[in-house]
Design an enzyme around this catalytic site. Structure first.
Site, PDB file in Angstrom:
ATOM      1  N   LYS A  11      15.239  43.373 -22.487  1.00 32.00           N
ATOM      2  CA  LYS A  11      14.402  43.442 -21.276  1.00 32.00           C
ATOM      3  C   LYS A  11      14.411  44.871 -20.725  1.00 32.00           C
ATOM      4  O   LYS A  11      15.347  45.638 -20.996  1.00 32.00           O
ATOM      5  CB  LYS A  11      14.873  42.484 -20.188  1.00 32.00           C
ATOM      6  CG  LYS A  11      16.310  42.726 -19.637  1.00 32.00           C
ATOM      7  CD  LYS A  11      16.440  43.789 -18.547  1.00 32.00           C
ATOM      8  CE  LYS A  11      17.868  44.023 -18.073  1.00 32.00           C
ATOM      9  NZ  LYS A  11      18.156  45.279 -17.453  1.00 32.00           N
ATOM     10  N   PRO A  99      19.891  48.597 -28.813  1.00 34.60           N
ATOM     11  CA  PRO A  99      21.026  49.498 -28.597  1.00 34.60           C
ATOM     12  C   PRO A  99      22.029  48.898 -27.609  1.00 34.60           C
ATOM     13  O   PRO A  99      21.644  48.211 -26.659  1.00 34.60           O
ATOM     14  CB  PRO A  99      20.391  50.775 -28.057  1.00 34.60           C
ATOM     15  CG  PRO A  99      18.976  50.447 -27.735  1.00 34.60           C
ATOM     16  CD  PRO A  99      18.597  49.216 -28.476  1.00 34.60           C
ATOM     17  N   VAL A 100      23.316  49.156 -27.892  1.00 36.73           N
ATOM     18  CA  VAL A 100      24.406  48.545 -27.120  1.00 36.73           C
ATOM     19  C   VAL A 100      24.670  49.345 -25.842  1.00 36.73           C
ATOM     20  O   VAL A 100      24.573  50.572 -25.843  1.00 36.73           O
ATOM     21  CB  VAL A 100      25.687  48.491 -28.001  1.00 36.73           C
ATOM     22  CG1 VAL A 100      26.872  47.929 -27.235  1.00 36.73           C
ATOM     23  CG2 VAL A 100      25.427  47.644 -29.244  1.00 36.73           C
ATOM     24  N   ALA A 101      25.003  48.626 -24.757  1.00 42.05           N
ATOM     25  CA  ALA A 101      25.318  49.244 -23.459  1.00 42.05           C
ATOM     26  C   ALA A 101      24.213  50.199 -23.035  1.00 42.05           C
ATOM     27  O   ALA A 101      24.448  51.360 -22.702  1.00 42.05           O
ATOM     28  CB  ALA A 101      26.666  49.962 -23.513  1.00 42.05           C
ATOM     29  N   LEU A 104      19.553  47.272 -21.406  1.00 44.10           N
ATOM     30  CA  LEU A 104      18.460  46.465 -21.970  1.00 44.10           C
ATOM     31  C   LEU A 104      18.863  44.997 -22.121  1.00 44.10           C
ATOM     32  O   LEU A 104      18.141  44.216 -22.743  1.00 44.10           O
ATOM     33  CB  LEU A 104      18.050  47.035 -23.338  1.00 44.10           C
ATOM     34  CG  LEU A 104      17.562  48.497 -23.319  1.00 44.10           C
ATOM     35  CD1 LEU A 104      17.349  49.010 -24.747  1.00 44.10           C
ATOM     36  CD2 LEU A 104      16.251  48.617 -22.526  1.00 44.10           C
ATOM     37  N   ALA A 105      20.028  44.632 -21.561  1.00 46.59           N
ATOM     38  CA  ALA A 105      20.503  43.243 -21.569  1.00 46.59           C
ATOM     39  C   ALA A 105      20.697  42.675 -22.972  1.00 46.59           C
ATOM     40  O   ALA A 105      20.477  41.492 -23.199  1.00 46.59           O
ATOM     41  CB  ALA A 105      19.574  42.337 -20.750  1.00 46.59           C
ATOM     42  N   GLY A 109      21.211  38.729 -23.625  1.00 47.37           N
ATOM     43  CA  GLY A 109      20.268  37.990 -24.478  1.00 47.37           C
ATOM     44  C   GLY A 109      21.013  37.202 -25.543  1.00 47.37           C
ATOM     45  O   GLY A 109      20.673  36.049 -25.834  1.00 47.37           O
ATOM     46  N   ASP A 141      21.951  38.908 -15.641  1.00 47.44           N
ATOM     47  CA  ASP A 141      20.723  39.066 -16.431  1.00 47.44           C
ATOM     48  C   ASP A 141      20.472  37.890 -17.370  1.00 47.44           C
ATOM     49  O   ASP A 141      19.388  37.790 -17.959  1.00 47.44           O
ATOM     50  CB  ASP A 141      20.826  40.335 -17.303  1.00 47.44           C
ATOM     51  CG  ASP A 141      20.573  41.626 -16.526  1.00 47.44           C
ATOM     52  OD1 ASP A 141      20.001  41.562 -15.429  1.00 47.44           O
ATOM     53  OD2 ASP A 141      20.929  42.701 -17.045  1.00 47.44           O
TER      54      ASP A 141
HETATM   55  C1  LIG Z   1      21.511  46.426 -13.887  1.00 45.62           C
HETATM   56  C2  LIG Z   1      20.952  45.087 -14.328  1.00 45.62           C
HETATM   57  O1  LIG Z   1      21.006  44.984 -15.757  1.00 45.62           O
HETATM   58  C3  LIG Z   1      19.478  44.993 -13.907  1.00 45.62           C
HETATM   59  O2  LIG Z   1      18.825  43.890 -14.453  1.00 45.62           O
HETATM   60  C4  LIG Z   1      21.731  43.930 -13.719  1.00 45.62           C
HETATM   61  O3  LIG Z   1      21.701  43.967 -12.311  1.00 45.62           O
HETATM   62  C5  LIG Z   1      23.161  43.837 -14.220  1.00 45.62           C
HETATM   63  O4  LIG Z   1      23.262  42.601 -14.815  1.00 45.62           O
HETATM   64  P1  LIG Z   1      24.539  42.186 -15.686  1.00 45.62           P
HETATM   65  O5  LIG Z   1      24.932  43.286 -16.605  1.00 45.62           O
HETATM   66  O6  LIG Z   1      24.217  40.830 -16.249  1.00 45.62           O
HETATM   67  O7  LIG Z   1      25.616  42.113 -14.543  1.00 45.62           O
HETATM   68  P2  LIG Z   1      26.894  41.184 -14.385  1.00 45.62           P
HETATM   69  O8  LIG Z   1      27.603  41.095 -15.685  1.00 45.62           O
HETATM   70  O9  LIG Z   1      26.521  39.947 -13.677  1.00 45.62           O
HETATM   71  O10 LIG Z   1      27.724  42.116 -13.387  1.00 45.62           O
HETATM   72  C6  LIG Z   1      28.273  43.348 -13.773  1.00 45.62           C
HETATM   73  C7  LIG Z   1      28.690  44.112 -12.535  1.00 45.62           C
HETATM   74  O11 LIG Z   1      27.517  44.666 -11.906  1.00 45.62           O
HETATM   75  C8  LIG Z   1      27.570  44.561 -10.497  1.00 45.62           C
HETATM   76  N1  LIG Z   1      26.395  43.805 -10.022  1.00 45.62           N
HETATM   77  C9  LIG Z   1      25.608  43.127 -10.901  1.00 45.62           C
HETATM   78  C10 LIG Z   1      24.497  42.453 -10.468  1.00 45.62           C
HETATM   79  C11 LIG Z   1      24.211  42.466  -9.089  1.00 45.62           C
HETATM   80  N2  LIG Z   1      23.154  41.811  -8.601  1.00 45.62           N
HETATM   81  N3  LIG Z   1      25.012  43.127  -8.227  1.00 45.62           N
HETATM   82  C12 LIG Z   1      26.096  43.812  -8.675  1.00 45.62           C
HETATM   83  O12 LIG Z   1      26.791  44.438  -7.872  1.00 45.62           O
HETATM   84  C13 LIG Z   1      28.896  43.926 -10.167  1.00 45.62           C
HETATM   85  O13 LIG Z   1      29.784  44.981  -9.920  1.00 45.62           O
HETATM   86  C14 LIG Z   1      29.312  43.255 -11.448  1.00 45.62           C
HETATM   87  O14 LIG Z   1      30.684  43.257 -11.584  1.00 45.62           O
HETATM   88  N1  LIG Z   2      26.824  40.306 -27.749  1.00 39.19           N
HETATM   89  C1  LIG Z   2      27.032  41.527 -27.258  1.00 39.19           C
HETATM   90  N2  LIG Z   2      26.211  42.537 -27.571  1.00 39.19           N
HETATM   91  C2  LIG Z   2      26.419  43.778 -27.050  1.00 39.19           C
HETATM   92  N3  LIG Z   2      27.439  44.094 -26.229  1.00 39.19           N
HETATM   93  C3  LIG Z   2      28.282  43.128 -25.883  1.00 39.19           C
HETATM   94  C4  LIG Z   2      28.107  41.811 -26.368  1.00 39.19           C
HETATM   95  N4  LIG Z   2      29.066  41.058 -25.829  1.00 39.19           N
HETATM   96  C5  LIG Z   2      29.806  41.852 -25.041  1.00 39.19           C
HETATM   97  N5  LIG Z   2      29.359  43.105 -25.081  1.00 39.19           N
HETATM   98  C6  LIG Z   2      29.941  44.225 -24.301  1.00 39.19           C
HETATM   99  O1  LIG Z   2      29.080  44.459 -23.210  1.00 39.19           O
HETATM  100  C7  LIG Z   2      28.876  45.843 -22.991  1.00 39.19           C
HETATM  101  C8  LIG Z   2      27.431  46.030 -22.509  1.00 39.19           C
HETATM  102  O2  LIG Z   2      26.598  45.798 -23.608  1.00 39.19           O
HETATM  103  P1  LIG Z   2      25.062  45.370 -23.504  1.00 39.19           P
HETATM  104  O3  LIG Z   2      24.408  45.814 -24.774  1.00 39.19           O
HETATM  105  O4  LIG Z   2      24.940  43.946 -23.140  1.00 39.19           O
HETATM  106  O5  LIG Z   2      24.634  46.305 -22.304  1.00 39.19           O
HETATM  107  P2  LIG Z   2      23.451  46.300 -21.317  1.00 39.19           P
HETATM  108  O6  LIG Z   2      22.164  46.285 -22.079  1.00 39.19           O
HETATM  109  O7  LIG Z   2      23.680  47.444 -20.391  1.00 39.19           O
HETATM  110  O8  LIG Z   2      23.612  44.930 -20.563  1.00 39.19           O
HETATM  111  P3  LIG Z   2      23.004  44.501 -19.159  1.00 39.19           P
HETATM  112  O9  LIG Z   2      21.641  45.135 -19.055  1.00 39.19           O
HETATM  113  O10 LIG Z   2      22.986  42.985 -19.241  1.00 39.19           O
HETATM  114  O11 LIG Z   2      23.992  45.045 -18.152  1.00 39.19           O
HETATM  115  C9  LIG Z   2      29.142  46.504 -24.341  1.00 39.19           C
HETATM  116  O12 LIG Z   2      29.727  47.757 -24.165  1.00 39.19           O
HETATM  117  C10 LIG Z   2      30.061  45.536 -25.049  1.00 39.19           C
HETATM  118  O13 LIG Z   2      31.401  45.949 -24.927  1.00 39.19           O
END
Ligand SMILES: C[C@](O)(CO)[C@H](O)COP(=O)(O)OP(=O)(O)OC[C@H]1O[C@@H](n2ccc(N)nc2=O)[C@H](O)[C@@H]1O
Ligand SMILES: Nc1ncnc2c1ncn2[C@@H]1O[C@H](COP(=O)(O)OP(=O)(O)OP(=O)(O)O)[C@@H](O)[C@H]1O
Length: 323
Positions: A11, A99-101, A104-105, A109, A141
């Site tokens: 996303k 791509p990880v971290a 892009l969720a 996903g 997300d």
């Molecule tokens: C940045 C976004 O990806 C935008 O869609 C999201 O808001 C983050 O979603 P996510 O990675 O699924 O987040 P979560 O795993 O629920 O939370 C990670 C950390 O982000 C912060 N967090 C997240 C969502 C939110 N509405 N408020 C927050 O303050 C909190 O510190 C939480 O500990």
């Molecule tokens: N299935 C998975 N795929 C990728 N990373 C994962 C997974 N499960 C746990 N992780 C951990 O989650 C961290 C964030 O990875 P992810 O690719 O989900 O980031 P993101 O796209 O920033 O996520 P979001 O947008 O939901 O915050 C990674 O550094 C990894 O350690």
């Protein structure tokens, strides 16, 4: 032994407004999610002698109980112990393309894909609402990832108002391979620097939600979904991501990339989620290719990766099943 393969799309956030604090320590948001046509493939197999296993060869992805896909399977086994016992465990294999971290969720996903995959494999017949409730226990997300498409979200990001699906919009995604941004750090830093701007009362927060829901971005997306391409050129000034206010000053490389793409893309560019990915919108695949080529030659860094893709109306979708 039942096996399902599911597409788990990434996303972007076209809009991310931080409305205020929440009693649970998270932030109250108004955000517009959009699925894109860049997806992982998640294979979910039941019948693994009572254990949960996860395997992903991509760097940075844990192969243990901290993987969101594993956590999703553990949650399903807790909620549906009879099905878990009957089908005898879960093996998950993730083919990573997102791509990880990256903001892009990708992990979210994958978690959503395991919920959907086990619902199918165990024949539970859960509704989309029930799947989204389970998803909310895994992360903010994850509920959006279940259904995907285009949606406005409030709450932590888990309260979803689906919008008509928008397609025929292309984008260039760019990310420095070695750069990561911690989501908790981004939100905490935002609170420390801009907390004074938060809407303090539930009424003030509700007013900001209403403004986002009936605002010009949602109207333009609805026009686009109805086939009015004029909505596309209206998007540029309406893109918003409050987290840019803390991430860009802390990471000048991302700021430079975002500014370059914003200059090159007639429809504008923005960071996705908490970064570090940046996306630039385009009217056509060829315009997206041109933007990508121009950005590559302006920033010839082997650490910088690009993808050209498009908006997608799809959420988690099974692509293959075997019994
Ligand atoms: C940045 C976004 O990806 C935008 O869609 C999201 O808001 C983050 O979603 P996510 O990675 O699924 O987040 P979560 O795993 O629920 O939370 C990670 C950390 O982000 C912060 N967090 C997240 C969502 C939110 N509405 N408020 C927050 O303050 C909190 O510190 C939480 O500990
Ligand atoms: N299935 C998975 N795929 C990728 N990373 C994962 C997974 N499960 C746990 N992780 C951990 O989650 C961290 C964030 O990875 P992810 O690719 O989900 O980031 P993101 O796209 O920033 O996520 P979001 O947008 O939901 O915050 C990674 O550094 C990894 O350690």
């Amino acid at each position: 032994m039942k096996s399902y393969s599911l597409r788990s799309p990434a996303k972007i956030n076209l809009y991310l407004e931080i409305v205020g604090d929440r009693p649970d320590g998270f932030h109250e948001l108004a955000t517009v999610f959009q699925s894109i046509d860049l997806a992982d493939l998640v294979h979910v197999r039941s019948g693994m002698q009572g254990v949960i296993q996860v395997e992903c060869a991509a760097e940075g992805v844990p192969n243990d109980a901290s993987n969101l896909a594993y956590r999703a399977a553990a949650l399903m086994s807790e909620r549906f112990p009879e099905a878990f016992a009957k089908f005898g465990g879960v093996a998950i294999e993730i083919e990573k393309r997102i791509p990880v971290a990256a903001g892009l969720a990708g992990g979210s996903g994958n978690g959503a894909a395991v919920l959907v995959g086990l619902d199918l494999a165990w024949g539970l017949g859960l509704t989309q609402g029930e799947l989204q409730e389970l998803a909310a226990e895994l992360g903010s997300d994850v509920p959006f990832c279940v259904g995907g498409g285009t949606a406005l979200a409030t709450g932590r990001g888990e309260v979803l108002d689906p919008l008509a699906g928008v397609d025929q919009v292309w984008l260039v995604l760019a990310k420095y391979r070695s750069l990561g941004v911690s989501t908790p750090w981004a939100y905490q830093t935002y609170r420390a620097q801009f907390g004074a701007e938060y809407a303090r009362t539930p009424e003030a927060q509700a007013a900001r939600h209403t403004a986002a829901k009936s605002g010009p971005l949602v109207r333009s997306l609805q026009a686009l979904a109805a086939g009015d391409r004029a909505g596309l050129s209206a998007l540029r000034p309406l893109l918003r991501n409050d987290l840019e206010r803390v991430v860009l000053p802390a990471h000048p490389q991302i700021a430079q990339l975002r500014d370059l793409l914003d200059r090159l893309a007639p429809l504008g560019a923005m960071m996705s989620g908490s970064g570090p990915s940046v996306f630039a919108l385009a009217e056509s695949a060829s315009q997206a290719q041109e933007i990508q080529a121009a950005a590559r030659s302006a920033l010839p860094d082997p650490d910088l990766e690009f993808w050209v893709t498009q908006f997608s109306a799809a959420g988690i979708r099974p692509v293959n099943q075997s019994v």
